[in-house]
Design an enzyme around this catalytic site. Structure first.
Site, PDB file in Angstrom:
ATOM      1  N   ASN A 112       0.826  -1.213   0.000  1.00  0.00           N
ATOM      2  CA  ASN A 112       0.000   0.000   0.000  1.00  0.00           C
ATOM      3  C   ASN A 112       0.858   1.260   0.000  1.00  0.00           C
ATOM      4  OD1 ASN A 112      -2.421   1.750   0.626  1.00  0.00           O
ATOM      5  ND2 ASN A 112      -1.241   2.059   2.514  1.00  0.00           N
ATOM      6  N   GLN A 148      -8.361   5.318   1.462  1.00  0.00           N
ATOM      7  CA  GLN A 148      -7.603   4.602   0.437  1.00  0.00           C
ATOM      8  C   GLN A 148      -6.600   5.468  -0.314  1.00  0.00           C
ATOM      9  OE1 GLN A 148     -10.826   2.501  -1.671  1.00  0.00           O
ATOM     10  NE2 GLN A 148     -10.516   0.797  -0.228  1.00  0.00           N
ATOM     11  N   ASP A 191       1.797   6.964   0.279  1.00  0.00           N
ATOM     12  CA  ASP A 191       0.718   6.093  -0.205  1.00  0.00           C
ATOM     13  C   ASP A 191       0.783   5.904  -1.723  1.00  0.00           C
ATOM     14  OD1 ASP A 191      -1.659   4.731   0.959  1.00  0.00           O
ATOM     15  OD2 ASP A 191      -2.675   5.834  -0.650  1.00  0.00           O
ATOM     16  N   ASP A 196      -0.929  -6.724   3.376  1.00  0.00           N
ATOM     17  CA  ASP A 196      -0.924  -5.751   4.465  1.00  0.00           C
ATOM     18  C   ASP A 196      -1.738  -4.516   4.077  1.00  0.00           C
ATOM     19  OD1 ASP A 196       0.459  -4.652   7.000  1.00  0.00           O
ATOM     20  OD2 ASP A 196       0.940  -3.125   5.514  1.00  0.00           O
ATOM     21  N   HIS A 235      -6.671  -0.110   2.810  1.00  0.00           N
ATOM     22  CA  HIS A 235      -6.217   1.181   2.302  1.00  0.00           C
ATOM     23  C   HIS A 235      -5.957   1.168   0.799  1.00  0.00           C
ATOM     24  CE1 HIS A 235      -6.170   2.566   6.398  1.00  0.00           C
ATOM     25  NE2 HIS A 235      -5.624   1.410   6.720  1.00  0.00           N
ATOM     26  N   GLU A 242      -5.583  -8.215   4.792  1.00  0.00           N
ATOM     27  CA  GLU A 242      -5.682  -7.682   6.148  1.00  0.00           C
ATOM     28  C   GLU A 242      -6.590  -6.452   6.097  1.00  0.00           C
ATOM     29  OE1 GLU A 242      -4.034  -5.141   9.595  1.00  0.00           O
ATOM     30  OE2 GLU A 242      -3.822  -4.742   7.478  1.00  0.00           O
TER      31      GLU A 242
HETATM   32  C1  LM2 Z   1      -0.549  -2.704   9.017  1.00  0.00           C
HETATM   33  N1  LM2 Z   1      -1.603  -3.253   8.571  1.00  0.00           N
HETATM   34  O1  LM2 Z   1      -2.541  -2.597   7.938  1.00  0.00           O
HETATM   35  C2  LM2 Z   1       0.419  -3.481   9.816  1.00  0.00           C
HETATM   36  O2  LM2 Z   1      -0.151  -4.703  10.255  1.00  0.00           O
HETATM   37  C3  LM2 Z   1       0.873  -2.606  10.940  1.00  0.00           C
HETATM   38  O3  LM2 Z   1       1.712  -3.311  11.807  1.00  0.00           O
HETATM   39  C4  LM2 Z   1       1.573  -1.390  10.356  1.00  0.00           C
HETATM   40  O4  LM2 Z   1       1.887  -0.443  11.383  1.00  0.00           O
HETATM   41  C5  LM2 Z   1       0.696  -0.663   9.372  1.00  0.00           C
HETATM   42  N2  LM2 Z   1      -0.355  -1.406   8.798  1.00  0.00           N
HETATM   43  C6  LM2 Z   1       1.565  -0.154   8.220  1.00  0.00           C
HETATM   44  O5  LM2 Z   1       2.003  -1.222   7.428  1.00  0.00           O
HETATM   45  C7  LM2 Z   1       3.167  -0.572  11.969  1.00  0.00           C
HETATM   46  C8  LM2 Z   1       3.173   0.050  13.356  1.00  0.00           C
HETATM   47  C9  LM2 Z   1       3.198   1.549  13.278  1.00  0.00           C
HETATM   48  C10 LM2 Z   1       4.350   2.023  12.413  1.00  0.00           C
HETATM   49  C11 LM2 Z   1       4.121   1.436  11.024  1.00  0.00           C
HETATM   50  C12 LM2 Z   1       5.215   1.824  10.039  1.00  0.00           C
HETATM   51  O6  LM2 Z   1       2.025  -0.376  14.083  1.00  0.00           O
HETATM   52  O7  LM2 Z   1       3.398   2.074  14.609  1.00  0.00           O
HETATM   53  O8  LM2 Z   1       4.385   3.434  12.354  1.00  0.00           O
HETATM   54  O9  LM2 Z   1       4.154  -0.012  11.118  1.00  0.00           O
HETATM   55  O10 LM2 Z   1       6.481   1.376  10.457  1.00  0.00           O
HETATM   56  C13 LM2 Z   1       5.593   4.048  12.786  1.00  0.00           C
HETATM   57  C14 LM2 Z   1       5.337   5.019  13.936  1.00  0.00           C
HETATM   58  C15 LM2 Z   1       4.428   6.142  13.453  1.00  0.00           C
HETATM   59  C16 LM2 Z   1       5.064   6.848  12.265  1.00  0.00           C
HETATM   60  C17 LM2 Z   1       5.341   5.817  11.172  1.00  0.00           C
HETATM   61  C18 LM2 Z   1       6.057   6.420   9.967  1.00  0.00           C
HETATM   62  O11 LM2 Z   1       4.716   4.311  15.016  1.00  0.00           O
HETATM   63  O12 LM2 Z   1       4.251   7.070  14.524  1.00  0.00           O
HETATM   64  O13 LM2 Z   1       4.133   7.822  11.745  1.00  0.00           O
HETATM   65  O14 LM2 Z   1       6.185   4.771  11.698  1.00  0.00           O
HETATM   66  O15 LM2 Z   1       7.297   6.937  10.320  1.00  0.00           O
HETATM   67  C19 LM2 Z   1       4.525   9.158  11.831  1.00  0.00           C
HETATM   68 CA    CA Z   2      -3.693   3.624  -0.198  1.00  0.00          CA
END
Ligand code: LM2
Ligand code: CA
Length: 454
Positions: A95, A146, A155, A185, A189, A212
């Site tokens: 995505n 999306q 995105d 994943d 979106h 997902e």
């Molecule tokens: C998913 N499914 O739809 C995954 O299962 C989930 O684990 C992912 O989030 C998300 N979507 C994106 O693929 C994880 C995690 C986030 C993390 C993202 C990106 O839960 O906390 O975001 O991966 O690594 C982190 C920071 C967030 C920041 C982002 C980008 O927590 O605060 O946003 O990185 O730098 C500013």
């Molecule tokens: Ca999208």
């Protein structure tokens, strides 16, 4: 559900943040012998650097080089697993790309900016991303969900044919390495039609996909929309298990009603997101109830089950233990912070994989409950399970549809440590400990007699 693997069925395990080398060994030593049919890996593509687990979800190129291992190691893992009878499902993050506004250098050396990724694989420029460029705020707006950014993650314009080709090339590369399916994943979106178009570009357009899509009543984008390109995860199942094990499991009598059709629903007790952000789901810290929920999931006919097996964390961002260079260390099972739970090896979970293989697709029969926290049900003449989610031991005589004989309680452990007798009218008297379970199946008869899977 994915295709049944002959002799083992469909049960999956997610080895979350396991290195490819660790998964290869696990397939040979444990997953194959236990009867697991599928193993799902964490995302294999190049990602941003950092100590958190979630760097895996910020792609910077589609090179198969990551903190979990090299391309050669991924290929060798798939071969080892397939040789052990276990098929591999890859977690596909398509995505979006990364979310670090400053850009940087990826795990394998790829220099990137927030909306520019030179490749060589998955080369994208600003024109390949949706124009919204702000975070999703309103989940009531389909377009926003999306086309805008999920937590600042750039995105991709999955409506464009160039982007579709790049994503398909990545998935085809993984197919070439031998994978048998994908978890898509963040499918919510991406428009379902975009995903169908990408799937149509694959070397095997019928390969198994599970989307997902976190279903939430009232939102415009629903898991059912994606069923023309694969299955969807049924998060409602995990929520129902948690509320029932926290309350009365007799309410599981209707498990599955109001949810996705059983043969299209991917189910789990928890996944890597819900075990951290528990919005009404369980995780390994629930102890005995978590084990019982896994027993229930593997015994019950609804859905295609994935056993989640990750590591013990103290805060939601903490990654699995790493080497000095940021590479994740090979998995070590244990009970302390940073060790892997190895839930898929726990005797009651591992042995219920054999139960599920034995019962096949035979429907649920002989449901019994006490109106509280004791339940039992069968799978015709193939298996029978009793679950006691109460604080005291139970002793009961229950009606089964099993043939008379002596069966091993596979929850009690390996090697037929406990036998249970079923009489000529199918009745059995069982004693089940507090927060315990008992499971009998035709593949584990006392005295070694077995009946092959259907
Ligand atoms: C998913 N499914 O739809 C995954 O299962 C989930 O684990 C992912 O989030 C998300 N979507 C994106 O693929 C994880 C995690 C986030 C993390 C993202 C990106 O839960 O906390 O975001 O991966 O690594 C982190 C920071 C967030 C920041 C982002 C980008 O927590 O605060 O946003 O990185 O730098 C500013
Ligand atoms: Ca999208």
């Amino acid at each position: 559900a994915p295709p049944a693997v002959p002799g083992r069925g469909r049960t999956a395990v997610v080895l979350f943040q396991w290195t490819w080398n660790s998964i290869a060994r696990e397939c040979t030593s444990t997953l194959g012998p236990a009867g697991y049919a599928y193993v799902q890996t964490s995302p294999p593509q190049e990602h941003v650097r950092g100590p958190q687990w979630w760097t895996s979800y910020q792609p910077v190129s589609y090179r198969i080089e990551s903190k979990l291992g090299t391309r050669a190691e991924y290929r060798a893992m798939v071969q080892a697993c397939n040789a052990a009878g276990v098929r591999v499902i890859a977690d596909a993050v398509v995505n979006h790309m990364s979310g670090q506004s400053a850009g940087g250098t990826g795990w394998a050396g790829t220099r990137f900016q927030h909306y520019a990724y030179p490749g060589p694989e998955g080369g994208y420029g600003p024109q390949d991303f949706n124009a919204c460029r702000r975070d999703i705020a309103n989940y009531g707006d389909r377009w926003e969900v999306q086309s805008c950014n999920l937590v600042n993650l750039a995105d991709l314009d999955t409506g464009s044919s160039y982007v579709r080709d790049e994503i398909a090339a990545y998935l085809n590369d993984l197919i070439g390495l031998g994978v048998s399916g994908f978890r898509i994943d963040a499918a919510k979106h991406m428009p379902a039609a975009d995903l169908a178009a990408i799937k149509g570009r694959l070397a095997n357009p019928n390969i198994f996909w599970v989307h997902e899509v976190i279903g939430s009543p009232g939102e415009p984008v629903q898991p059912s929309e994606y069923l023309s390109s694969g299955d969807s995860h049924e998060f409602g199942y995990a929520r129902t298990l948690a509320s029932s094990f926290d309350g009365r499991i007799s309410s599981l009598r209707t498990l599955g009603s109001g949810l996705l059709p059983s043969d299209r629903a991917g189910v789990f007790v928890d996944n890597h997101d819900t075990e951290r952000d528990t919005h009404g789901t369980m995780n390994h810290t629930w102890g005995a109830k978590y084990r019982l929920a896994n027993v229930l999931m593997l015994a019950h006919p609804y859905g295609w089950p994935s056993v989640h097996s990750g590591y013990r964390f103290t805060d939601r961002d903490a990654g699995a233990p790493q080497e000095g260079d940021g590479g994740v260390r090979d998995a070590v099972c244990g009970t302390t912070t940073g060790t892997f739970t190895c839930a898929h090896r726990w005797p009651e979970i591992k042995n219920m994989v054999g139960f599920r293989t034995s019962v096949g697709d035979v429907p649920l029969t002989d449901w019994w409950d006490d109106g509280g926290n004791q339940i039992a049900f069968g799978r015709g003449d193939r298996g029978f399970v009793v679950i006691n989610n109460g604080a005291s031991s139970m002793t009961r005589t229950l009606q089964t549809s099993l043939a008379a004989g002596s069966y091993c309680d596979v929850v009690a452990g390996d090697g037929c440590t406990r036998t249970v007798t079923v009489d000529g009218s199918g009745r059995t008297t069982v004693t089940v400990p507090a927060y315990g379970a008992l499971a009998l199946h035709v593949g584990a008869r006392a005295g070694g007699g077995t009946t092959p899977p259907p």
